[in-house]
Design an enzyme around this catalytic site. Structure first.
Site, PDB file in Angstrom:
ATOM      1  N   LYS A  85       0.848  -1.202   0.000  1.00 20.89           N
ATOM      2  CA  LYS A  85       0.000   0.000   0.000  1.00 20.89           C
ATOM      3  C   LYS A  85       0.878   1.244   0.000  1.00 20.89           C
ATOM      4  CE  LYS A  85      -1.743   2.763   3.069  1.00 20.89           C
ATOM      5  NZ  LYS A  85      -1.761   4.012   2.302  1.00 20.89           N
TER       6      LYS A  85
ATOM      7  N   GLU B  98      10.183   0.916  10.178  1.00 19.68           N
ATOM      8  CA  GLU B  98      11.148   1.986   9.925  1.00 19.68           C
ATOM      9  C   GLU B  98      10.400   3.282  10.175  1.00 19.68           C
ATOM     10  OE1 GLU B  98      14.204   1.600   9.279  1.00 19.68           O
ATOM     11  OE2 GLU B  98      14.387  -0.433   8.495  1.00 19.68           O
TER      12      GLU B  98
ATOM     13  N   CYS C 238      13.637  10.923   7.009  1.00 20.69           N
ATOM     14  CA  CYS C 238      13.699  10.383   8.372  1.00 20.69           C
ATOM     15  C   CYS C 238      15.101  10.519   8.957  1.00 20.69           C
ATOM     16  CB  CYS C 238      13.266   8.934   8.362  1.00 20.69           C
ATOM     17  SG  CYS C 238      14.016   8.016   7.028  1.00 20.69           S
TER      18      CYS C 238
ATOM     19  N   GLU D 237      10.061  15.444  15.740  1.00 15.62           N
ATOM     20  CA  GLU D 237      10.313  15.451  14.299  1.00 15.62           C
ATOM     21  C   GLU D 237       9.429  16.506  13.635  1.00 15.62           C
ATOM     22  OE1 GLU D 237       8.980  11.938  12.106  1.00 15.62           O
ATOM     23  OE2 GLU D 237      10.922  11.867  11.102  1.00 15.62           O
TER      24      GLU D 237
HETATM   25  P1  NAD Z   1       2.556   8.123   7.847  1.00 18.73           P
HETATM   26  O1  NAD Z   1       2.800   7.335   9.060  1.00 18.73           O
HETATM   27  O2  NAD Z   1       1.521   9.177   7.876  1.00 18.73           O
HETATM   28  O3  NAD Z   1       2.162   7.167   6.638  1.00 18.73           O
HETATM   29  C1  NAD Z   1       2.990   6.078   6.262  1.00 18.73           C
HETATM   30  C2  NAD Z   1       2.118   4.999   5.689  1.00 18.73           C
HETATM   31  O4  NAD Z   1       1.371   4.420   6.762  1.00 18.73           O
HETATM   32  C3  NAD Z   1       1.093   5.512   4.673  1.00 18.73           C
HETATM   33  O5  NAD Z   1       0.987   4.597   3.605  1.00 18.73           O
HETATM   34  C4  NAD Z   1      -0.182   5.567   5.491  1.00 18.73           C
HETATM   35  O6  NAD Z   1      -1.344   5.457   4.718  1.00 18.73           O
HETATM   36  C5  NAD Z   1       0.003   4.380   6.408  1.00 18.73           C
HETATM   37  N1  NAD Z   1      -0.806   4.414   7.625  1.00 18.73           N
HETATM   38  C6  NAD Z   1      -1.197   5.487   8.343  1.00 18.73           C
HETATM   39  N2  NAD Z   1      -1.946   5.095   9.396  1.00 18.73           N
HETATM   40  C7  NAD Z   1      -2.020   3.740   9.348  1.00 18.73           C
HETATM   41  C8  NAD Z   1      -2.653   2.754  10.162  1.00 18.73           C
HETATM   42  N3  NAD Z   1      -3.375   3.071  11.219  1.00 18.73           N
HETATM   43  N4  NAD Z   1      -2.500   1.460   9.810  1.00 18.73           N
HETATM   44  C9  NAD Z   1      -1.764   1.110   8.737  1.00 18.73           C
HETATM   45  N5  NAD Z   1      -1.169   1.999   7.924  1.00 18.73           N
HETATM   46  C10 NAD Z   1      -1.289   3.304   8.225  1.00 18.73           C
HETATM   47  O7  NAD Z   1       3.965   8.662   7.408  1.00 18.73           O
HETATM   48  P2  NAD Z   1       4.270   9.661   6.231  1.00 18.73           P
HETATM   49  O8  NAD Z   1       3.756  10.993   6.699  1.00 18.73           O
HETATM   50  O9  NAD Z   1       3.797   9.112   4.926  1.00 18.73           O
HETATM   51  O10 NAD Z   1       5.876   9.633   6.202  1.00 18.73           O
HETATM   52  C11 NAD Z   1       6.612  10.379   7.051  1.00 18.73           C
HETATM   53  C12 NAD Z   1       7.101   9.558   8.224  1.00 18.73           C
HETATM   54  O11 NAD Z   1       7.804   8.415   7.746  1.00 18.73           O
HETATM   55  C13 NAD Z   1       8.095  10.326   9.062  1.00 18.73           C
HETATM   56  O12 NAD Z   1       7.856  10.104  10.430  1.00 18.73           O
HETATM   57  C14 NAD Z   1       9.433   9.722   8.641  1.00 18.73           C
HETATM   58  O13 NAD Z   1      10.446   9.884   9.579  1.00 18.73           O
HETATM   59  C15 NAD Z   1       9.074   8.320   8.387  1.00 18.73           C
HETATM   60  N6  NAD Z   1      10.054   7.684   7.486  1.00 18.73           N
HETATM   61  C16 NAD Z   1      10.948   6.800   8.021  1.00 18.73           C
HETATM   62  C17 NAD Z   1      11.907   6.181   7.201  1.00 18.73           C
HETATM   63  C18 NAD Z   1      12.900   5.201   7.766  1.00 18.73           C
HETATM   64  O14 NAD Z   1      13.624   4.581   6.992  1.00 18.73           O
HETATM   65  N7  NAD Z   1      12.983   5.021   9.074  1.00 18.73           N
HETATM   66  C19 NAD Z   1      11.943   6.489   5.837  1.00 18.73           C
HETATM   67  C20 NAD Z   1      11.023   7.397   5.330  1.00 18.73           C
HETATM   68  C21 NAD Z   1      10.070   7.982   6.179  1.00 18.73           C
END
Ligand code: NAD
Length: 479
Positions: free
Chosen positions: A175, A249, A283, A381
């Site tokens: 997804k 992650e 991130c 963050e």
């Molecule tokens: P987000 O958590 O809003 O969304 C990430 C994904 O999770 C999306 O596909 C979203 O639809 C899904 N999601 C949201 N709620 C969910 C739930 N209840 N159940 C299942 N899936 C759900 O994150 P974002 O805003 O898209 O990305 C930014 C975040 O990602 C930041 O915190 C960043 O640090 C982190 N990030 C981490 C890494 C890493 O390698 N550690 C890499 C990239 C981004």
């Protein structure tokens, strides 16, 4: 202009979906709708899981070489369509063209590395560990893996998951973020003739619906998320009901420790690249500078000069643009709110500090100084083009301050002192520590966090381990 409505990709073919709803996909540099994607349902996830289970029976039993040959063809297809993927990624995520090109190159390299690594796996030697019995370790796929990706590196994060997931013999239901599904859907289309039907299924839609259905689905054996801490917690909690494995992650708040003996031009160049690249939506972003008080003013002056000279604008303006918009209006508003809170806490902006007028979801690249101890802008963050600068007066205090964050993804140390360069990484509680660098990646090396940044590793042979399971087979041959 009519905008395309993009279908899910299930069992090797487009699937319109069990429900009629669609969602807008927007170019964040202009705010214009560029496409619509299906807003998936739990039934769409059921359909994708069923296809993945069917496909796993063959894919999981193929030899590593057979799977590797397919993944090498996937890498070649990505390279062949690189220009198109760069354009899609840049338009949907607001990425400067050079950065989008790096992401596409990294995508191909990930598939290529995993294709090689799965043919060269190592384990404990087979042998007689108990008299009269021969033990061997067999590495098996986990089964169907659910993968949930974020919007900041849509294609690259899909590849970081798909590469090891598919190489290890699993099938996948992926997804993408609701904001940035375009490059992932195009990848699925491009490789549809290479991967057997059902090996890769893409279901678009909301986290709370499609993501939640993946996390709780009894037919999914492992769920892997890159995203915020909140999403990671929700997924881990939902996954507990079926005891599926979880790979997380999550966010970061990377400290950048700058000692007085550091090469300050190198630091300033590094922070410009790693703090403001991808508009700070990274991130591992170099977002929290901790500098020896003796060189604070000097470093701030060098940073301000570089930030003021950085070309900011719509990526479509040309390759000279180094910083684009934030991904969405909501996220831009969150970053502006974080800035307002920082100012209310007493911080000041050495440069930047607001969202400019005009179209698109831009925030000025901002350097915050004069920050009171413990202010939220130094611990939470922000995920935007905002870098904070704090000072320290001795090495121990610098280490304590760097570790004083719930996150543990990455950190960097800048020094010309050999003892410090060798000893400080061991004292810093992060999954990656760079010395005199920040945000440099090697596909061969693991990436992942500790503490609230999650668990599990992307890239490297460690990711292959994470997406497979070991089986001990013991044969008694002594009467
Ligand atoms: P987000 O958590 O809003 O969304 C990430 C994904 O999770 C999306 O596909 C979203 O639809 C899904 N999601 C949201 N709620 C969910 C739930 N209840 N159940 C299942 N899936 C759900 O994150 P974002 O805003 O898209 O990305 C930014 C975040 O990602 C930041 O915190 C960043 O640090 C982190 N990030 C981490 C890494 C890493 O390698 N550690 C890499 C990239 C981004």
């Amino acid at each position: 202009m009519t905008r395309p409505v993009l279908d899910h990709h299930i069992d090797g073919a487009p699937w319109q979906g069990a429900g009629p709803a669609t969602q807008e996909v927007v170019d964040p540099a202009t705010g214009e709708v560029i496409a619509y994607a299906r807003r998936g349902t739990a039934e769409d996830v059921d359909r994708a899981v069923a296809a993945a289970r069917r496909a796993g029976a063959d894919w999981g039993r193929r030899t590593p070489k057979d799977r590797a040959d397919v993944l090498l063809a996937v890498a070649a297809a990505v390279e062949e369509h690189a220009a198109e993927l760069v354009d899609l990624e840049s338009r949907n995520a607001g990425k400067p063209l050079g950065l989008a090109a790096d992401d596409v190159a990294g995508t191909a390299d990930t598939f290529r590395f995993m294709a090689g690594a799965v043919r060269a796996q190592t384990a404990l030697a087979a042998g007689e560990y108990v008299e009269g019995r021969t033990s061997t370790i067999v590495r098996e796929p986990v089964g169907v893996v659910g993968a949930i990706t974020p919007w900041n590196y849509p294609l690259l994060m899909a590849a970081w998951k798909l590469g090891p997931i598919l190489a290890a013999g699993n099938t996948c239901v992926l997804k993408p973020s609701e904001q940035t599904p375009l490059s992932t859907l195009r990848l699925a289309e491009l490789v549809a003739g290479l991967l057997p039907a059902g090996v890769l299924n893409v279901v678009t839609g909301d986290g709370a619906v499609v993501g939640a259905a993946i996390a709780s689905h009894p037919g999914i054996d492992l769920v892997s998320v890159t995203g915020s801490v909140r999403s990671g917690q929700a997924v881990a909690a939902a996954a507990a009901a079926t005891l599926k494995r979880v790979h997380l992650e999550l966010g970061g708040k990377a400290p950048v420790l700058v000692f007085a003996d550091a090469d300050l031009d190198a630091v300033a160049d590094g922070v410009l690249f790693a703090g403001f690249g991808n508009s700070g939506q990274d991130c591992g972003a170099a977002c929290r500078v901790l500098v020896d008080a003796a060189v604070h003013d000097d470093l701030v002056a060098r940073l301000v000069k570089r930030i003021e000279a950085m070309p900011v604008g719509a990526p479509s303006e040309g390759e000279h643009i180094e910083m684009g918009p934030l991904v969405s209006r909501e996220h831009r508003d969150r970053v502006v709110a974080a800035l307002e809170r920082a100012f209310a806490d007493g911080a000041t902006a050495a440069v930047g500090g607001k969202a400019p007028d005009g179209p698109g979801f831009f925030v000025e690249p901002t350097l915050l100084v004069d920050i009171p101890d413990g202010a939220a802008c130094t611990t939470e963050e922000i995920f935007g083009p905002v870098v904070t600068v704090e000072t320290f007066t001795d090495e121990d205090a610098a280490v304590v301050a760097a570790n004083a964050t719930p996150y543990g993804l990455s950190a960097s140390v800048w020094t010309e002192n050999a003892r410090r360069a060798a000893s400080l990484p061991g004292r810093l509680d992060f999954g990656t520590v760079w010395v005199n660098d920040h945000l440099a990646f090697a596909t061969e090396m693991p990436w992942g966090g500790v503490k609230s940044s999650g668990y599990g590793r992307d890239l490297s042979a460690y990711a292959l381990n994470d997406y497979s399971r070991t089986k001990h087979v013991m044969v008694k041959h002594q009467a």
